[in-house]
Design an enzyme around this catalytic site. Structure first.
Site, PDB file in Angstrom:
ATOM      1  N   SER A 260       0.811  -1.222   0.000  1.00 42.82           N
ATOM      2  CA  SER A 260       0.000   0.000   0.000  1.00 42.82           C
ATOM      3  C   SER A 260       0.842   1.269   0.000  1.00 42.82           C
ATOM      4  O   SER A 260       0.427   2.302   0.511  1.00 42.82           O
ATOM      5  CB  SER A 260      -0.950   0.014   1.213  1.00 42.82           C
ATOM      6  OG  SER A 260      -1.773  -1.133   1.203  1.00 42.82           O
ATOM      7  N   ARG A 261       2.049   1.181  -0.581  1.00 45.23           N
ATOM      8  CA  ARG A 261       2.941   2.338  -0.694  1.00 45.23           C
ATOM      9  C   ARG A 261       3.395   2.868   0.670  1.00 45.23           C
ATOM     10  O   ARG A 261       3.855   3.989   0.780  1.00 45.23           O
ATOM     11  CB  ARG A 261       2.276   3.481  -1.495  1.00 45.23           C
ATOM     12  CG  ARG A 261       2.039   3.140  -2.975  1.00 45.23           C
ATOM     13  CD  ARG A 261       3.366   2.958  -3.672  1.00 45.23           C
ATOM     14  NE  ARG A 261       3.243   2.619  -5.072  1.00 45.23           N
ATOM     15  CZ  ARG A 261       3.188   1.376  -5.540  1.00 45.23           C
ATOM     16  NH1 ARG A 261       3.207   0.372  -4.705  1.00 45.23           N
ATOM     17  NH2 ARG A 261       3.119   1.149  -6.818  1.00 45.23           N
ATOM     18  N   PHE A 262       3.256   2.049   1.726  1.00 46.50           N
ATOM     19  CA  PHE A 262       3.687   2.459   3.059  1.00 46.50           C
ATOM     20  C   PHE A 262       5.090   1.897   3.289  1.00 46.50           C
ATOM     21  O   PHE A 262       5.306   1.047   4.152  1.00 46.50           O
ATOM     22  CB  PHE A 262       2.690   1.968   4.107  1.00 46.50           C
ATOM     23  CG  PHE A 262       2.358   3.011   5.144  1.00 46.50           C
ATOM     24  CD1 PHE A 262       1.960   4.291   4.757  1.00 46.50           C
ATOM     25  CD2 PHE A 262       2.429   2.730   6.496  1.00 46.50           C
ATOM     26  CE1 PHE A 262       1.647   5.251   5.708  1.00 46.50           C
ATOM     27  CE2 PHE A 262       2.122   3.677   7.450  1.00 46.50           C
ATOM     28  CZ  PHE A 262       1.733   4.949   7.048  1.00 46.50           C
TER      29      PHE A 262
END
Length: 401
Positions: free
Chosen positions: A378-380
């Site tokens: 999630s692009r985290f």
């Protein structure tokens, strides 16, 4: 005879059947992989081998991860929220093992993928039999566990509404069904540029897991990249900026790294040589896609000693030495034929023993800032940065993605 001649996928109103269909497709690719292993020693990377390698790469690069995400983000969490009694006991025992198997299979795939990439282009014929056999055995056992335990449990305890929820989530992940009715987005060459993304999730990076010195941490990651057979793990981007303030970047190969810095060799009269003479600072970037990692390194650049440059120059093949002498790197030339003529003239004049020209040698980037980037879902992403302090020590901090 009632079996259809066409292998059609079940409808997403039957999500457990879709998952079984995915397993069947995986088994076909595993069989192709085993056939390729037997084919290569006799026929090499011929047309059939290249086609087989491309087929396996296409499936495991583009489709297999969707099946894992169906399980990790939807099926298993839904079961965990629903199962009771003996079902819950079985699930709680199996879930950590299944998720760990996903990670292990992804890591094993990275090794096989790097070999298949070369077979697919006909540049190599090496395919590790132990790696393939382990990958096939582990994947097969994993799917059997799910078919014997997870799928029957879901069929038994999920309500029709839950089955619909699972099917819709699987459709959305693949961009079909209701998602396909969304307004059209801008595309280039038939590809939705906004959707060109990969949801990372093979590893994590915590401050406690990193070493105190960034070069030691780099050595650890570089060793892992080599063991994973990352394609050209030693390739790095070098970005420089001249007096005009305009940046320029190119890919070179790192030749040495130690506590002094990161070293590569080139023509000092090239574009990057001129820019470094004007502004002796640069940025390096390593990108190891197979491990979902980046390393960004910034600092001051200095020339290596003449002795270091000599040592590397004379370790190179003679033709590479001749090319370094013959080429005025980054300068215009009328044709390839003129380049070849220059090479031939240098070769004739050298007597087979070219001397290192004074304009060719090493650069060493002395790091002042080093960032380690680990892709996460999630692009985290995880980002740990080291910054050189005035007293020569390194400060380590986490950055937000």
């Amino acid at each position: 005879m009632s079996n259809s001649l066409i292998d059609t996928a079940p409808d997403f109103s039957q999500p457990i059947a879709v998952l079984k269909h995915c397993h069947d497709r995986i088994r076909k690719q595993l069989a192709t992989l085993q056939n390729l292993l037997a084919h290569l020693p006799q026929h090499g990377a011929d047309d059939q081998a290249r086609q087989a390698a491309r087929a396996v790469l296409k499936y495991f690069n583009n489709a297999a991860h969707l099946h894992h995400e169906d399980e990790e983000h939807n099926l298993l969490p839904m079961l965990d929220a629903t199962a009771r009694g003996a079902d819950a006991d079985v699930l709680h025992e199996m879930m950590p093992r299944l998720l760990a198997q996903h990670q292990q299979m992804d890591a094993d795939w990275n090794i096989i993928k790097s070999q298949l990439d070369k077979i697919a282009t006909g540049t190599d014929t090496a395919l590790s039999a132990p790696a393939v056999e382990k990958f096939v055995a582990d994947y097969t056992a994993h799917m059997e566990q799910e078919e014997q335990n997870i799928a029957p449990m879901a069929k038994r305890i999920f309500s029709p509404a839950q089955m619909q929820e699972l099917g819709e989530a699987m459709q959305a992940r693949r961009g079909i069904g209701a998602a396909a009715a969304a307004p059209a987005k801008a595309v280039a060459a038939g590809v939705d540029l906004a959707d060109l993304r990969l949801d990372y999730g093979r590893a994590s990076l915590d401050e406690a897991d990193t070493l105190d010195h960034p070069v030691d941490q780099f050595a650890k990651w570089f060793d892992e990249a080599m063991k994973a057979e990352v394609f050209e793990a030693n390739a790095m981007s070098v970005a420089t900026v001249g007096a005009d303030g305009k940046p320029s970047s190119r890919i070179v190969l790192i030749k040495q790294y130690d506590q002094r810095g990161f070293t590569w060799y080139t023509n000092y009269e090239s574009q990057k040589g001129h820019q470094l003479a004007q502004n002796p600072h640069a940025a390096l970037l390593f990108f190891w896609r197979e491990l979902e990692r980046q390393v960004r390194i910034e600092g001051r650049v200095e020339k290596t000693s003449a002795e270091d440059s000599d040592a590397y120059f004379y370790s190179r093949p003679v033709k590479s030495q001749l090319a370094a002498v013959a080429s005025q790197q980054s300068e215009r030339i009328a044709s390839r034929a003129e380049m070849e003529a220059n090479f031939a003239a240098v070769e004739a004049a050298s007597g087979g023993q070219p001397q290192r020209p004074p304009h060719w040698g090493g650069y060493r980037l002395v790091p002042e800032r080093v960032e380690f980037w680990q892709g996460r879902r999630s692009r985290f992403h995880d980002r740990i940065v080291y910054t050189l302090q005035a007293d020569g020590s390194w400060k380590k901090e986490r950055l937000q993605p």
